[in-house]
Design a protein around this motif. Sequence first.
Motif, PDB file in Angstrom:
ATOM      1  N   GLU A 129       0.823  -1.212   0.000  1.00  0.00           N
ATOM      2  CA  GLU A 129       0.000   0.000   0.000  1.00  0.00           C
ATOM      3  C   GLU A 129       0.858   1.264   0.000  1.00  0.00           C
ATOM      4  N   CYS A 130       1.948   1.272   0.771  1.00  0.00           N
ATOM      5  CA  CYS A 130       2.782   2.481   0.872  1.00  0.00           C
ATOM      6  C   CYS A 130       3.534   2.771  -0.428  1.00  0.00           C
ATOM      7  N   GLU A 131       3.696   1.764  -1.299  1.00  0.00           N
ATOM      8  CA  GLU A 131       4.356   1.965  -2.589  1.00  0.00           C
ATOM      9  C   GLU A 131       3.431   2.631  -3.600  1.00  0.00           C
ATOM     10  N   LEU A 132       2.165   2.800  -3.243  1.00  0.00           N
ATOM     11  CA  LEU A 132       1.192   3.388  -4.155  1.00  0.00           C
ATOM     12  C   LEU A 132       0.805   4.809  -3.776  1.00  0.00           C
ATOM     13  N   LYS A 133       1.583   5.416  -2.869  1.00  0.00           N
ATOM     14  CA  LYS A 133       1.361   6.832  -2.559  1.00  0.00           C
ATOM     15  C   LYS A 133       1.639   7.640  -3.813  1.00  0.00           C
ATOM     16  N   PRO A 134       0.995   8.800  -3.971  1.00  0.00           N
ATOM     17  CA  PRO A 134       1.160   9.568  -5.216  1.00  0.00           C
ATOM     18  C   PRO A 134       2.612   9.831  -5.625  1.00  0.00           C
ATOM     19  N   SER A 135       3.502  10.012  -4.662  1.00  0.00           N
ATOM     20  CA  SER A 135       4.894  10.302  -5.007  1.00  0.00           C
ATOM     21  C   SER A 135       5.627   9.093  -5.588  1.00  0.00           C
ATOM     22  N   LYS A 136       5.192   7.876  -5.262  1.00  0.00           N
ATOM     23  CA  LYS A 136       5.866   6.653  -5.716  1.00  0.00           C
ATOM     24  C   LYS A 136       5.040   5.851  -6.714  1.00  0.00           C
ATOM     25  N   ARG A 137       3.816   6.259  -6.954  1.00  0.00           N
ATOM     26  CA  ARG A 137       2.855   5.445  -7.705  1.00  0.00           C
ATOM     27  C   ARG A 137       3.337   5.070  -9.105  1.00  0.00           C
ATOM     28  N   GLU A 138       3.724   6.057  -9.925  1.00  0.00           N
ATOM     29  CA  GLU A 138       4.126   5.779 -11.304  1.00  0.00           C
ATOM     30  C   GLU A 138       5.368   4.900 -11.357  1.00  0.00           C
ATOM     31  N   GLU A 139       6.301   5.153 -10.453  1.00  0.00           N
ATOM     32  CA  GLU A 139       7.514   4.335 -10.402  1.00  0.00           C
ATOM     33  C   GLU A 139       7.166   2.878 -10.083  1.00  0.00           C
ATOM     34  N   THR A 140       6.247   2.676  -9.161  1.00  0.00           N
ATOM     35  CA  THR A 140       5.829   1.321  -8.784  1.00  0.00           C
ATOM     36  C   THR A 140       5.124   0.628  -9.947  1.00  0.00           C
ATOM     37  N   LEU A 141       4.214   1.335 -10.616  1.00  0.00           N
ATOM     38  CA  LEU A 141       3.486   0.733 -11.730  1.00  0.00           C
ATOM     39  C   LEU A 141       4.424   0.416 -12.892  1.00  0.00           C
ATOM     40  N   GLU A 142       5.387   1.279 -13.159  1.00  0.00           N
ATOM     41  CA  GLU A 142       6.374   1.006 -14.207  1.00  0.00           C
ATOM     42  C   GLU A 142       7.228  -0.200 -13.834  1.00  0.00           C
ATOM     43  N   SER A 143       7.553  -0.317 -12.558  1.00  0.00           N
ATOM     44  CA  SER A 143       8.341  -1.446 -12.090  1.00  0.00           C
ATOM     45  C   SER A 143       7.575  -2.759 -12.274  1.00  0.00           C
ATOM     46  N   ILE A 144       6.290  -2.748 -11.991  1.00  0.00           N
ATOM     47  CA  ILE A 144       5.460  -3.945 -12.186  1.00  0.00           C
ATOM     48  C   ILE A 144       5.426  -4.300 -13.678  1.00  0.00           C
ATOM     49  N   ALA A 145       5.208  -3.305 -14.542  1.00  0.00           N
ATOM     50  CA  ALA A 145       5.167  -3.551 -15.987  1.00  0.00           C
ATOM     51  C   ALA A 145       6.504  -4.111 -16.477  1.00  0.00           C
ATOM     52  N   PHE A 146       7.598  -3.548 -16.008  1.00  0.00           N
ATOM     53  CA  PHE A 146       8.927  -4.029 -16.393  1.00  0.00           C
ATOM     54  C   PHE A 146       9.108  -5.486 -15.962  1.00  0.00           C
ATOM     55  N   THR A 147       8.719  -5.792 -14.733  1.00  0.00           N
ATOM     56  CA  THR A 147       8.858  -7.152 -14.212  1.00  0.00           C
ATOM     57  C   THR A 147       8.021  -8.135 -15.023  1.00  0.00           C
ATOM     58  N   LEU A 148       6.789  -7.762 -15.350  1.00  0.00           N
ATOM     59  CA  LEU A 148       5.927  -8.645 -16.140  1.00  0.00           C
ATOM     60  C   LEU A 148       6.525  -8.897 -17.522  1.00  0.00           C
ATOM     61  N   ASN A 149       7.033  -7.844 -18.162  1.00  0.00           N
ATOM     62  CA  ASN A 149       7.651  -8.020 -19.477  1.00  0.00           C
ATOM     63  C   ASN A 149       8.905  -8.884 -19.391  1.00  0.00           C
ATOM     64  N   HIS A 150       9.679  -8.710 -18.343  1.00  0.00           N
ATOM     65  CA  HIS A 150      10.880  -9.516 -18.135  1.00  0.00           C
ATOM     66  C   HIS A 150      10.507 -10.993 -17.943  1.00  0.00           C
ATOM     67  N   ILE A 151       9.471 -11.250 -17.169  1.00  0.00           N
ATOM     68  CA  ILE A 151       8.998 -12.627 -16.953  1.00  0.00           C
ATOM     69  C   ILE A 151       8.561 -13.244 -18.279  1.00  0.00           C
ATOM     70  N   TRP A 152       7.817 -12.482 -19.091  1.00  0.00           N
ATOM     71  CA  TRP A 152       7.336 -13.006 -20.363  1.00  0.00           C
ATOM     72  C   TRP A 152       8.509 -13.341 -21.284  1.00  0.00           C
ATOM     73  N   LEU A 153       9.497 -12.448 -21.339  1.00  0.00           N
ATOM     74  CA  LEU A 153      10.650 -12.699 -22.193  1.00  0.00           C
ATOM     75  C   LEU A 153      11.439 -13.926 -21.730  1.00  0.00           C
ATOM     76  N   GLN A 154      11.586 -14.092 -20.436  1.00  0.00           N
ATOM     77  CA  GLN A 154      12.293 -15.273 -19.924  1.00  0.00           C
ATOM     78  C   GLN A 154      11.532 -16.558 -20.239  1.00  0.00           C
ATOM     79  N   ASP A 155      10.218 -16.530 -20.076  1.00  0.00           N
ATOM     80  CA  ASP A 155       9.411 -17.723 -20.319  1.00  0.00           C
ATOM     81  C   ASP A 155       9.341 -18.090 -21.800  1.00  0.00           C
TER      82      ASP A 155
END
Length: 185
Positions: A129-155
């Motif tokens: 929850e604390c990673e979704l505060k307005p100051s960190k929100r976009e960075e967290t969402l970009e990090s999730i997207a990056f991780t998902l794309n990395h997982i897909w490429l590895q698989d």
Amino acid sequence: MDRLTAQQRHANMAAIRSKDTKPEMIVRRGLWKRGFRYRLNHKRLPGHPDLVLKKYRTCIFVNGCFWHGHHINLPFDDLQFTIENSECCKIPKTNRDFWIAKIRRNKKRDKEDQRQLAAMGWHCITVWECELKPSKREETLESIAFTLNHIWLQDHQEIVVPYPKQEEEDMNMPMAAEETKGDHI
């Protein structure tokens, strides 16, 4: 001492939702906007993950800092251990033993659910929850997207099998493209 009566406290606690929470909605909207499609609260998977992305074989848990004990180290066996409040999670002063035991159970259950999912071949992402505060929100969402794309490429990575080396019988034998002395056309 609790300032609320037992009925008031019960009403407050009953109003806390486990699905469609504000942090979960932020993650859902952010992933949808980035083109990720998912299912909600998959009943057949351990822990009923908040978001399930089958294409990526990934489960996302959006955890509240208080309910899941973010940044609080609770030993699973020692109840007398002194517990410090963290920046995002403060344990109530009233009925402290109850809350410590509850958070400990939640953390233990989360760990076991993720262990079971990993054994089934699923990747797990935990968003706090604390990673979704307005100051960190976009960075967290970009990090999730990056991780998902990395997982897909590895698989979906191509497995490259190296061409086997062949032993030549005579290393001094001239190759077809080589010229030998005195062979000029």
